[in-house]
Design an enzyme around this catalytic site. Structure first.
Site, PDB file in Angstrom:
ATOM      1  N   ASN A 196      -3.092 -11.747  16.423  1.00 13.59           N
ATOM      2  CA  ASN A 196      -3.883 -10.520  16.462  1.00 13.59           C
ATOM      3  C   ASN A 196      -4.361 -10.230  17.876  1.00 13.59           C
ATOM      4  OD1 ASN A 196      -4.727  -8.642  14.255  1.00 13.59           O
ATOM      5  ND2 ASN A 196      -6.731  -8.877  15.252  1.00 13.59           N
ATOM      6  N   GLY A 250      -1.553  -8.644  13.037  1.00 10.05           N
ATOM      7  CA  GLY A 250      -2.099  -7.311  13.303  1.00 10.05           C
ATOM      8  C   GLY A 250      -2.944  -6.736  12.190  1.00 10.05           C
ATOM      9  N   CYS A 272       6.217  11.846  -8.364  1.00  7.15           N
ATOM     10  CA  CYS A 272       5.918  12.943  -9.291  1.00  7.15           C
ATOM     11  C   CYS A 272       4.609  12.634 -10.021  1.00  7.15           C
ATOM     12  CB  CYS A 272       7.062  13.076 -10.308  1.00  7.15           C
ATOM     13  SG  CYS A 272       6.686  14.260 -11.622  1.00  7.15           S
ATOM     14  N   ALA A 319       1.002  -8.427  19.646  1.00  6.57           N
ATOM     15  CA  ALA A 319       2.060  -9.032  18.818  1.00  6.57           C
ATOM     16  C   ALA A 319       3.435  -8.857  19.461  1.00  6.57           C
ATOM     17  CB  ALA A 319       2.046  -8.380  17.434  1.00  6.57           C
ATOM     18  N   HIS A 328       0.823  -1.225   0.000  1.00 10.47           N
ATOM     19  CA  HIS A 328       0.000   0.000   0.000  1.00 10.47           C
ATOM     20  C   HIS A 328       0.844   1.258   0.000  1.00 10.47           C
ATOM     21  CE1 HIS A 328      -3.586  -2.452   1.722  1.00 10.47           C
ATOM     22  NE2 HIS A 328      -3.446  -2.603   0.424  1.00 10.47           N
TER      23      HIS A 328
END
Ligand code: BV8
Length: 235
Positions: free
Chosen positions: A203, A177, A115, A221, A107
């Site tokens: 988790n 997580g 740019c 974690a 991500h």
């Protein structure tokens, strides 16, 4: 786990104990900023100042946080295995700062800007790069505005071919997580399962996709992962 092909996918929960707020927990980022307000191309087109301020605040926060024992545990796991891939949904640099070698930021990354004309990316984390004013690129004759090198909703995540190849051929797929809300990341556990991998979740709370995991370890974690990695490498 030695000798196995392992893929680890991390989410905001692995950085929570470092003080980086997660997206969905009570004081999550989404409550402060509605998703539509900041993490979409439309928001960037219609209210770039809001989006810019939101990301500059998170970029500045990178200087105040440190990796936690969970990040360091994944470095130890990587060192103990021959075939290992770390994929993260996180845009912070805590995995790298803990010592992880090859981190796939599906991500994007807060420390990188892109740019808008050439698509060229630059690491821009000097003090001057963290102010409220927009950043100009260094690649165009007429410098153009740079955007966060972040995958917004509706944009294709990075590295999906490499991710699918690794998940489809791994022996063990570990998620640390993540609430399993956001796709395609949340669907990777199904890809792993159908490829016959053992799926493991670490988790704090039981997320909605918990039943898709063979093993579920609930707790912080930073406490669980160091112990699990020791067991996995001794086992
Ligand atoms: C795509 C960068 C297609 C931004 C992020 C409707 C309209 C548009 C799209 C969609 C739609 N419906 C579905 C979609 C798809 C959409 C999506 O999934 N939406 C969701 C909301 C339903 N996905 C996309 O748009 C993706 N792109 O589909 O493109 C396409 C196809 C072809 C061509 C072009 C495009 C792109 C999604 C990426 C969005 N960007 N990040 C930024 O950071 O600002 S997502 C962002 O949210 C994070 O990166 C992360 O992925 C996600 C948050 O999830 P988590 O990491 O899991 O964090 P969360 O807070 O939810 O959970 C934390 C967990 O940790 C909790 O369970 C908690 O219990 C636990 N925890 C807390 N503390 C600890 C802990 N665990 C252990 N220890 C602790 N101490």
């Amino acid at each position: 786990m030695r000798g196995k092909r392992v893929v680890v996918l991390t989410g905001a929960g692995i950085s929570a104990e470092s003080g980086v707020r997660t997206f969905r927990d009570n004081d999550g980022l989404w409550e402060d900023h509605r998703v539509e307000d900041v993490a979409t191309p439309r928001a960037w087109a219609s209210s770039p100042d809001v989006v810019w301020r939101f990301y500059q605040a998170r970029r500045r926060q990178l200087r105040e946080v440190e990796p936690n024992p969970a990040h360091h545990a994944l470095v130890k796991l990587e060192e103990g295995l021959v075939d290992f891939l770390l994929v993260t949904q996180n845009v912070d640099d805590l995995h790298e700062r803990a010592g992880s070698g090859d981190v796939l930021h599906m991500h994007g990354e807060l420390s990188v800007m892109r740019c808008e004309i050439s698509g060229r990316i630059e690491h821009r984390m000097e003090a001057a790069d963290l102010k409220e004013s927009y950043l100009a690129c260094r690649c165009c004759v007429e410098p153009s505005r740079m955007r966060p090198h972040i995958v917004w909703f509706g944009e294709m995540p990075f590295g999906m071919t490499r991710i699918y190849e690794a998940v489809e051929t791994c022996d063990v797929f570990v998620v640390v997580g993540s609430s399993g809300h956001v796709y395609p990341a949340a669907g990777l556990v199904d890809v792993a399962r159908s490829a016959g991998a053992t799926t493991v979740l670490v988790n704090l709370e039981r997320p909605e996709n918990a039943d898709r995991f063979d093993e579920v370890h609930l707790g912080p974690a930073g406490e669980l992962l160091p112990r699990l990695v020791t067991t996995w490498l001794d086992g």
